[in-house]
Scaffold this motif. Structure first.
Motif, PDB file in Angstrom:
ATOM      1  N   ALA A 120       0.822  -1.211   0.000  1.00  0.00           N
ATOM      2  CA  ALA A 120       0.000   0.000   0.000  1.00  0.00           C
ATOM      3  C   ALA A 120       0.855   1.259   0.000  1.00  0.00           C
ATOM      4  O   ALA A 120       0.503   2.258  -0.628  1.00  0.00           O
ATOM      5  CB  ALA A 120      -0.932  -0.004   1.217  1.00  0.00           C
ATOM      6  N   HIS A 121       1.992   1.218   0.709  1.00  0.00           N
ATOM      7  CA  HIS A 121       2.908   2.361   0.668  1.00  0.00           C
ATOM      8  C   HIS A 121       3.330   2.667  -0.765  1.00  0.00           C
ATOM      9  O   HIS A 121       3.431   3.827  -1.169  1.00  0.00           O
ATOM     10  CB  HIS A 121       4.165   2.064   1.497  1.00  0.00           C
ATOM     11  CG  HIS A 121       4.008   2.319   2.961  1.00  0.00           C
ATOM     12  ND1 HIS A 121       3.513   3.498   3.474  1.00  0.00           N
ATOM     13  CD2 HIS A 121       4.296   1.536   4.037  1.00  0.00           C
ATOM     14  CE1 HIS A 121       3.495   3.434   4.795  1.00  0.00           C
ATOM     15  NE2 HIS A 121       3.967   2.265   5.156  1.00  0.00           N
ATOM     16  N   VAL A 122       3.603   1.622  -1.531  1.00  0.00           N
ATOM     17  CA  VAL A 122       4.010   1.820  -2.923  1.00  0.00           C
ATOM     18  C   VAL A 122       2.841   2.362  -3.738  1.00  0.00           C
ATOM     19  O   VAL A 122       2.994   3.261  -4.566  1.00  0.00           O
ATOM     20  CB  VAL A 122       4.529   0.504  -3.526  1.00  0.00           C
ATOM     21  CG1 VAL A 122       5.037   0.744  -4.942  1.00  0.00           C
ATOM     22  CG2 VAL A 122       5.643  -0.090  -2.665  1.00  0.00           C
ATOM     23  N   ALA A 123       1.647   1.821  -3.494  1.00  0.00           N
ATOM     24  CA  ALA A 123       0.470   2.237  -4.256  1.00  0.00           C
ATOM     25  C   ALA A 123       0.163   3.720  -4.084  1.00  0.00           C
ATOM     26  O   ALA A 123      -0.345   4.373  -5.008  1.00  0.00           O
ATOM     27  CB  ALA A 123      -0.741   1.407  -3.832  1.00  0.00           C
ATOM     28  N   VAL A 124       0.481   4.257  -2.919  1.00  0.00           N
ATOM     29  CA  VAL A 124       0.221   5.680  -2.661  1.00  0.00           C
ATOM     30  C   VAL A 124       0.904   6.577  -3.689  1.00  0.00           C
ATOM     31  O   VAL A 124       0.427   7.669  -4.010  1.00  0.00           O
ATOM     32  CB  VAL A 124       0.676   6.049  -1.224  1.00  0.00           C
ATOM     33  CG1 VAL A 124       0.680   7.557  -1.013  1.00  0.00           C
ATOM     34  CG2 VAL A 124      -0.254   5.403  -0.209  1.00  0.00           C
ATOM     35  N   ASP A 125       2.025   6.108  -4.250  1.00  0.00           N
ATOM     36  CA  ASP A 125       2.747   6.919  -5.228  1.00  0.00           C
ATOM     37  C   ASP A 125       1.858   7.314  -6.404  1.00  0.00           C
ATOM     38  O   ASP A 125       2.031   8.383  -6.984  1.00  0.00           O
ATOM     39  CB  ASP A 125       3.976   6.155  -5.726  1.00  0.00           C
ATOM     40  CG  ASP A 125       4.865   6.998  -6.616  1.00  0.00           C
ATOM     41  OD1 ASP A 125       5.552   7.886  -6.076  1.00  0.00           O
ATOM     42  OD2 ASP A 125       4.850   6.786  -7.838  1.00  0.00           O
ATOM     43  N   GLU A 126       0.896   6.461  -6.747  1.00  0.00           N
ATOM     44  CA  GLU A 126       0.039   6.762  -7.889  1.00  0.00           C
ATOM     45  C   GLU A 126      -0.898   7.934  -7.615  1.00  0.00           C
ATOM     46  O   GLU A 126      -1.412   8.546  -8.553  1.00  0.00           O
ATOM     47  CB  GLU A 126      -0.749   5.517  -8.287  1.00  0.00           C
ATOM     48  CG  GLU A 126       0.140   4.394  -8.799  1.00  0.00           C
ATOM     49  CD  GLU A 126      -0.609   3.396  -9.656  1.00  0.00           C
ATOM     50  OE1 GLU A 126      -1.852   3.424  -9.649  1.00  0.00           O
ATOM     51  OE2 GLU A 126       0.055   2.606 -10.347  1.00  0.00           O
ATOM     52  N   LEU A 127      -1.136   8.244  -6.357  1.00  0.00           N
ATOM     53  CA  LEU A 127      -1.979   9.392  -6.035  1.00  0.00           C
ATOM     54  C   LEU A 127      -1.302  10.702  -6.396  1.00  0.00           C
ATOM     55  O   LEU A 127      -1.968  11.704  -6.658  1.00  0.00           O
ATOM     56  CB  LEU A 127      -2.326   9.391  -4.544  1.00  0.00           C
ATOM     57  CG  LEU A 127      -3.168   8.218  -4.039  1.00  0.00           C
ATOM     58  CD1 LEU A 127      -3.324   8.297  -2.532  1.00  0.00           C
ATOM     59  CD2 LEU A 127      -4.523   8.185  -4.720  1.00  0.00           C
ATOM     60  N   VAL A 275      11.025   4.686  -5.908  1.00  0.00           N
ATOM     61  CA  VAL A 275       9.983   5.309  -5.085  1.00  0.00           C
ATOM     62  C   VAL A 275      10.475   5.326  -3.638  1.00  0.00           C
ATOM     63  O   VAL A 275      10.868   4.289  -3.097  1.00  0.00           O
ATOM     64  CB  VAL A 275       8.666   4.518  -5.170  1.00  0.00           C
ATOM     65  CG1 VAL A 275       7.617   5.129  -4.237  1.00  0.00           C
ATOM     66  CG2 VAL A 275       8.147   4.503  -6.595  1.00  0.00           C
ATOM     67  N   ILE A 276      10.467   6.493  -3.026  1.00  0.00           N
ATOM     68  CA  ILE A 276      10.829   6.625  -1.614  1.00  0.00           C
ATOM     69  C   ILE A 276       9.557   6.930  -0.839  1.00  0.00           C
ATOM     70  O   ILE A 276       8.897   7.938  -1.085  1.00  0.00           O
ATOM     71  CB  ILE A 276      11.847   7.757  -1.378  1.00  0.00           C
ATOM     72  CG1 ILE A 276      13.126   7.497  -2.165  1.00  0.00           C
ATOM     73  CG2 ILE A 276      12.169   7.880   0.109  1.00  0.00           C
ATOM     74  CD1 ILE A 276      14.148   8.618  -2.034  1.00  0.00           C
ATOM     75  N   GLY A 277       9.182   6.060   0.072  1.00  0.00           N
ATOM     76  CA  GLY A 277       7.952   6.265   0.828  1.00  0.00           C
ATOM     77  C   GLY A 277       8.035   5.629   2.191  1.00  0.00           C
ATOM     78  O   GLY A 277       9.068   5.126   2.619  1.00  0.00           O
ATOM     79  N   GLY A 278       6.893   5.640   2.870  1.00  0.00           N
ATOM     80  CA  GLY A 278       6.817   5.051   4.200  1.00  0.00           C
ATOM     81  C   GLY A 278       6.234   6.027   5.195  1.00  0.00           C
ATOM     82  O   GLY A 278       6.370   7.243   5.053  1.00  0.00           O
TER      83      GLY A 278
END
Length: 350
Positions: A120-127, A275-278
């Motif tokens: 889900a963290h990765v999926a947020v990038d599409e927003l 992608v950098i997220g978290g």
């Protein structure tokens, strides 16, 4: 319910740690993202207390759902599916979210989808950035997780390459902050202090960067201990400890390891998007310093730095993931080539 030809409306639940997150997503559009946090209740303990977090989720759940619906301008009758973080995370906190999601899905008569927290963290990038380049490498950094993932297909194939074997980066920040008498959570105050410090003042160790170490795994426990021992030695010697220099040197050590391993993963797998997220944004220094990624590329045998997507928000991931598949709703969970279940995750049939 969605009419024929319109995109489904997904109600997402996120309770993996200390924040109750409710998102409403239609397609790749985040309609609302309501958040309730129990951070203040954990501050005096210097870390998240699972039981306190679980009880806070119980108290916040229904009001946060109502707020998300109101912000999106929709009602429960408009919801087409429910998605929920089923792991990894704090077991008690996950249980509250899964139970609530089950209840809403059953009452509404709509499908329920369990979503892996890291996917889900990765999926947020599409927003923020539109459709994710495939394949991509994702580096996830938060209070409880430090991971590198290979993402050939976000809906069908998310492969873990490496993770922390002890303390996550965020945990190390929290513990070092306590050593320096800085507030919890440790990321923001350490970053503020580091702005006035010299990142080369103290040569702190870079864990798991030797030739025989795991290429993509992380270890920050030794770094945290090295900082504590250095501070204790200075105090015994009667020397004034420069908090900005310690913060800057510690943060530099963390960023060095993360960026070097992330760029190495991109190079080794022929991937040019990172992608950098978290959750929590524990490493603002990595987010604002392109030079850190270039230095990582230098250490990764001269690789060119990849195209970098830095996430500015962390909500909506569970709601986005089920609707990501080209053929409709896709369960992001255990399966061929997907992130494995672990003892921190909950199955929806439990």
């Amino acid at each position: 319910m969605a009419e024929a030809g319109t995109q489904a409306l997904v109600l997402g639940f996120e309770t993996s740690c200390d924040e109750t997150g409710i998102g409403l997503v239609r397609g790749r559009t985040l309609l609302s993202d309501a958040l309730a946090t129990s951070m203040a209740e954990h501050e005096r303990f210097g870390g998240v207390v699972p039981e306190i977090a679980s009880r806070a989720h119980l108290e916040a759940m229904v009001p946060t759902v109502h707020r998300a619906l109101a912000d999106a301008g929709v009602g429960l009758g408009d919801v087409d599916a429910v998605a929920v973080t089923s792991g990894p995370g704090l077991t008690g906190a996950l249980l509250v979210g899964v139970a609530a999601a089950k209840a809403y899905a059953l009452a509404l008569g709509v499908p329920l989808y369990g979503v892996n927290h890291l996917a889900a963290h990765v999926a947020v990038d599409e927003l923020e950035h539109g459709r994710l380049a495939e394949p991509s490498i994702a580096m996830l950094v938060s209070g409880g997780h430090s991971s590198i993932l290979l993402v050939p297909d976000l809906a069908q194939d998310v492969q873990p390459l490496g993770q922390t074997i002890d303390d996550a980066a965020g945990e190390a920040f929290d513990k070092v902050a306590r050593v320096l008498d800085l507030p919890f959570p440790g990321g923001p105050p350490i970053d503020r202090e580091a702005l006035a410090g010299d990142p080369r003042a103290i040569a702190f160790p870079r864990g798991l960067t030797g030739p025989r170490d795991a290429l993509y795994d992380f270890s920050f426990s030794g770094l945290k201990t090295a900082v504590a021992r250095w501070v204790e030695a200075q105090q015994r010697a009667g020397t004034t400890v420069s908090v900005p220099d310690v913060a800057a040197s510690f943060q530099e050590a963390v960023v060095d390891v993360l960026t070097a391993k992330a760029v190495r993963a991109c190079r080794d797998h022929g991937v040019d998007h990172l992608v950098i997220g978290g959750g929590g944004g524990q490493l603002p220094a990595a987010h604002r310093r392109p030079g850190a990624l270039r230095r990582g590329g230098d250490r990764a045998a001269g690789a060119q730095p990849p195209v970098v997507h830095r996430q500015r928000r962390d909500g909506g991931g569970p709601g986005l993931s089920p609707g990501r598949g080209r053929g409709g709703a896709v369960r992001t969970g255990p399966g061929r080539g997907q992130l494995p279940a672990d003892h921190h995750g909950l199955g929806l049939d439990e």
